[in-house]
Design a protein around this motif. Structure first.
Motif, PDB file in Angstrom:
ATOM      1  N   TRP A 128     -23.982   4.408   5.312  1.00  0.00           N
ATOM      2  CA  TRP A 128     -22.816   4.705   6.166  1.00  0.00           C
ATOM      3  C   TRP A 128     -22.482   6.175   6.043  1.00  0.00           C
ATOM      4  N   ASP A 129     -21.964   6.764   7.126  1.00  0.00           N
ATOM      5  CA  ASP A 129     -21.684   8.203   7.085  1.00  0.00           C
ATOM      6  C   ASP A 129     -20.200   8.527   7.244  1.00  0.00           C
ATOM      7  N   GLY A 130     -19.328   7.520   7.065  1.00  0.00           N
ATOM      8  CA  GLY A 130     -17.894   7.754   7.264  1.00  0.00           C
ATOM      9  C   GLY A 130     -17.111   7.838   5.960  1.00  0.00           C
ATOM     10  N   LEU A 131     -15.823   8.131   6.130  1.00  0.00           N
ATOM     11  CA  LEU A 131     -14.891   8.143   4.996  1.00  0.00           C
ATOM     12  C   LEU A 131     -13.611   7.441   5.439  1.00  0.00           C
ATOM     13  N   ASP A 132     -13.171   6.449   4.671  1.00  0.00           N
ATOM     14  CA  ASP A 132     -11.873   5.805   4.899  1.00  0.00           C
ATOM     15  C   ASP A 132     -10.945   6.230   3.770  1.00  0.00           C
ATOM     16  N   VAL A 133      -9.750   6.634   4.141  1.00  0.00           N
ATOM     17  CA  VAL A 133      -8.754   7.021   3.135  1.00  0.00           C
ATOM     18  C   VAL A 133      -7.498   6.195   3.376  1.00  0.00           C
ATOM     19  N   LYS A 134      -7.024   5.558   2.323  1.00  0.00           N
ATOM     20  CA  LYS A 134      -5.751   4.825   2.414  1.00  0.00           C
ATOM     21  C   LYS A 134      -4.786   5.434   1.413  1.00  0.00           C
ATOM     22  N   CYS A 135      -3.593   5.795   1.870  1.00  0.00           N
ATOM     23  CA  CYS A 135      -2.567   6.349   0.984  1.00  0.00           C
ATOM     24  C   CYS A 135      -1.561   5.250   0.664  1.00  0.00           C
ATOM     25  N   VAL A 136      -1.349   5.013  -0.616  1.00  0.00           N
ATOM     26  CA  VAL A 136      -0.405   3.975  -1.052  1.00  0.00           C
ATOM     27  C   VAL A 136       0.562   4.601  -2.068  1.00  0.00           C
ATOM     28  N   PRO A 137       1.577   5.345  -1.587  1.00  0.00           N
ATOM     29  CA  PRO A 137       2.534   5.936  -2.535  1.00  0.00           C
ATOM     30  C   PRO A 137       3.272   4.816  -3.256  1.00  0.00           C
ATOM     31  N   LYS A 138       3.367   4.905  -4.572  1.00  0.00           N
ATOM     32  CA  LYS A 138       3.900   3.771  -5.343  1.00  0.00           C
ATOM     33  C   LYS A 138       5.192   4.168  -6.043  1.00  0.00           C
ATOM     34  N   GLY A 139       6.279   3.502  -5.672  1.00  0.00           N
ATOM     35  CA  GLY A 139       7.574   3.763  -6.289  1.00  0.00           C
ATOM     36  C   GLY A 139       7.598   3.289  -7.731  1.00  0.00           C
ATOM     37  N   SER A 140       8.410   3.969  -8.532  1.00  0.00           N
ATOM     38  CA  SER A 140       8.408   3.651  -9.963  1.00  0.00           C
ATOM     39  C   SER A 140       9.083   2.318 -10.268  1.00  0.00           C
ATOM     40  N   GLY A 141      10.061   1.928  -9.451  1.00  0.00           N
ATOM     41  CA  GLY A 141      10.742   0.659  -9.706  1.00  0.00           C
ATOM     42  C   GLY A 141       9.766  -0.488  -9.729  1.00  0.00           C
ATOM     43  N   SER A 142       8.828  -0.471  -8.789  1.00  0.00           N
ATOM     44  CA  SER A 142       7.848  -1.559  -8.759  1.00  0.00           C
ATOM     45  C   SER A 142       6.672  -1.284  -9.698  1.00  0.00           C
ATOM     46  N   GLU A 143       6.267  -0.013  -9.823  1.00  0.00           N
ATOM     47  CA  GLU A 143       5.116   0.276 -10.695  1.00  0.00           C
ATOM     48  C   GLU A 143       5.452  -0.013 -12.163  1.00  0.00           C
ATOM     49  N   ASN A 144       6.740   0.187 -12.530  1.00  0.00           N
ATOM     50  CA  ASN A 144       7.144  -0.140 -13.907  1.00  0.00           C
ATOM     51  C   ASN A 144       7.002  -1.634 -14.188  1.00  0.00           C
ATOM     52  N   MET A 145       6.996  -2.428 -13.155  1.00  0.00           N
ATOM     53  CA  MET A 145       6.830  -3.877 -13.323  1.00  0.00           C
ATOM     54  C   MET A 145       5.339  -4.239 -13.164  1.00  0.00           C
ATOM     55  N   SER A 146       4.531  -3.680 -14.043  1.00  0.00           N
ATOM     56  CA  SER A 146       3.088  -3.953 -14.079  1.00  0.00           C
ATOM     57  C   SER A 146       2.778  -4.586 -15.429  1.00  0.00           C
ATOM     58  N   PHE A 147       1.946  -5.598 -15.419  1.00  0.00           N
ATOM     59  CA  PHE A 147       1.737  -6.369 -16.651  1.00  0.00           C
ATOM     60  C   PHE A 147       0.262  -6.749 -16.794  1.00  0.00           C
ATOM     61  N   LEU A 148      -0.172  -6.769 -18.049  1.00  0.00           N
ATOM     62  CA  LEU A 148      -1.561  -7.159 -18.326  1.00  0.00           C
ATOM     63  C   LEU A 148      -1.586  -8.151 -19.477  1.00  0.00           C
ATOM     64  N   LYS A 149      -2.368  -9.189 -19.330  1.00  0.00           N
ATOM     65  CA  LYS A 149      -2.569 -10.107 -20.454  1.00  0.00           C
ATOM     66  C   LYS A 149      -4.052 -10.459 -20.541  1.00  0.00           C
ATOM     67  N   MET A 150      -4.564 -10.365 -21.754  1.00  0.00           N
ATOM     68  CA  MET A 150      -5.935 -10.801 -21.963  1.00  0.00           C
ATOM     69  C   MET A 150      -5.867 -12.283 -22.356  1.00  0.00           C
ATOM     70  N   CYS A 151      -5.775 -13.143 -21.336  1.00  0.00           N
ATOM     71  CA  CYS A 151      -5.825 -14.582 -21.609  1.00  0.00           C
ATOM     72  C   CYS A 151      -7.203 -14.905 -22.189  1.00  0.00           C
ATOM     73  N   VAL A 152      -7.300 -16.047 -22.810  1.00  0.00           N
ATOM     74  CA  VAL A 152      -8.612 -16.488 -23.283  1.00  0.00           C
ATOM     75  C   VAL A 152      -9.112 -17.536 -22.278  1.00  0.00           C
ATOM     76  N   PRO A 153     -10.431 -17.754 -22.252  1.00  0.00           N
ATOM     77  CA  PRO A 153     -10.951 -18.731 -21.280  1.00  0.00           C
ATOM     78  C   PRO A 153     -10.277 -20.097 -21.391  1.00  0.00           C
ATOM     79  N   ALA A 154      -9.891 -20.491 -22.623  1.00  0.00           N
ATOM     80  CA  ALA A 154      -9.253 -21.802 -22.790  1.00  0.00           C
ATOM     81  C   ALA A 154      -7.903 -21.870 -22.071  1.00  0.00           C
ATOM     82  N   ASP A 155      -7.294 -20.715 -21.817  1.00  0.00           N
ATOM     83  CA  ASP A 155      -6.025 -20.708 -21.063  1.00  0.00           C
ATOM     84  C   ASP A 155      -6.241 -21.172 -19.624  1.00  0.00           C
TER      85      ASP A 155
END
Ligand code: SF4
Length: 300
Positions: free
Chosen positions: A143-170
């Motif tokens: 392919w010879d194109g470029l797609d650009v998407k801008c997603v400005p992210k407010g801090s109120g919502s970005e601060n509500m980001s969470f990660l958990k390393m569940c185990v497969p048994a979960d």
């Protein structure tokens, strides 16, 4: 290989596109989001929740009328790029163009400059800094194109980001439990109702990347894998049973949608990431051709 002049003009086209996308995203929220907010206002039965949703719709209308931003928080500048194998501009130059475009938009509009050094908290410039803007890359063969998407992210919502390393048994129930706990814990902080992005699989870092991809999809689109799409539907229903409601003040509509992106993972891993996108789920896309033509209406 493009000539020096065409590389320079192509870089300029990407810069102009980035400057336009950043301001456009902040002012003119997408139609699918407008429709989702209007539908939310129709179905909300809580008086307070309905009043909040009507105010949000009025906010969008006023922003249209006066050509102003839908929210004062201009966010942290985030772009997603799909770069074709034959697009005649190296990603290093694409990055430079996105950075300069962000800077130009911030200075010329002008927009609030949010970016600071993470330790000293000193402002680092016009929404640019060390490793800012943040750019996610995908490379597309043949392919010879470029797609650009801008997603400005407010801090109120970005601060509500969470990660958990569940185990497969979960299992899948562990994934659902973590998503629900995260959103209930977030309450009104991320300016609900918005889009809950969930990333599952891969590694810790990739799961969060996938959650970010998920919030940048048009509202209500479904994962191509029917098993994952079913989980999206299930979580969407469960999240709207929490009663958190618009701005956390109670109601039927806590989320506009739940989107999931997934990747295969290690047999002993089960990572789950949650990234919240507020009601002002801003995004704007452009396609740039190898000759520098810019199509601002192409969503990806
Ligand atoms: S979370 Fe979204 S709506 Fe709330 S202040 Fe930040 S950008 Fe604005």
């Amino acid at each position: 290989m493009a000539s020096t002049t065409s590389v320079a003009s192509l870089q300029d086209a990407v810069l102009e596109a980035a400057a336009h996308l950043y301001v456009w995203a902040l002012k003119d929220i997408p139609l699918d989001l407008r429709n989702a907010l209007a539908r939310a206002a129709q179905i909300e039965t809580s008086k307070t929740g309905k009043r909040i949703l009507d105010t949000i719709l009025k906010n969008v209308e006023v922003a249209d009328e006066v050509g102003n931003l839908v929210c004062q928080d201009t966010g942290i500048a985030v772009y997603a790029c799909r770069v074709g194998e034959h697009f005649p501009l190296h990603p290093a130059r694409i990055y430079a163009a996105l950075r300069n475009g962000t800077e130009r938009a911030t200075l010329e509009h002008p927009l609030r400059s949010n970016t600071v050094h993470t330790i000293t908290r000193e402002n680092t410039g016009a929404n640019v800094g060390y490793r800012v803007p943040i750019v996610h890359w995908e490379f597309i063969p043949d392919w010879d194109g470029l797609d650009v998407k801008c997603v400005p992210k407010g801090s109120g919502s970005e601060n509500m980001s969470f990660l958990k390393m569940c185990v497969p048994a979960d299992g899948v129930s562990g994934i659902k439990k973590f998503v629900l706990e995260s959103i209930v814990g977030a309450g009104g902080k991320p300016c609900p109702p918005g889009i809950v992005g969930v990333g599952i699989g891969g590694s810790a870092d990739y799961a969060m990347y996938l959650a970010k991809e998920a919030i940048a999809r048009p509202v209500g689109t479904r994962n191509a894998d029917p098993i994952v799409a079913q989980l999206e539907d299930e979580l969407y229903g469960l999240l709207n049973e929490t009663g958190i409601g618009p701005m956390g003040l109670g109601g039927d509509v806590t989320v506009l949608q739940c989107h999931i992106e997934h990747a295969d993972t290690h047999m002993t891993l089960n990572p789950v990431a949650v990234n919240y996108q507020c009601w002002a789920a801003r995004r704007a896309s452009a396609h740039i051709g190898p000759d520098g033509t810019v199509d601002l209406d192409r969503e990806f």
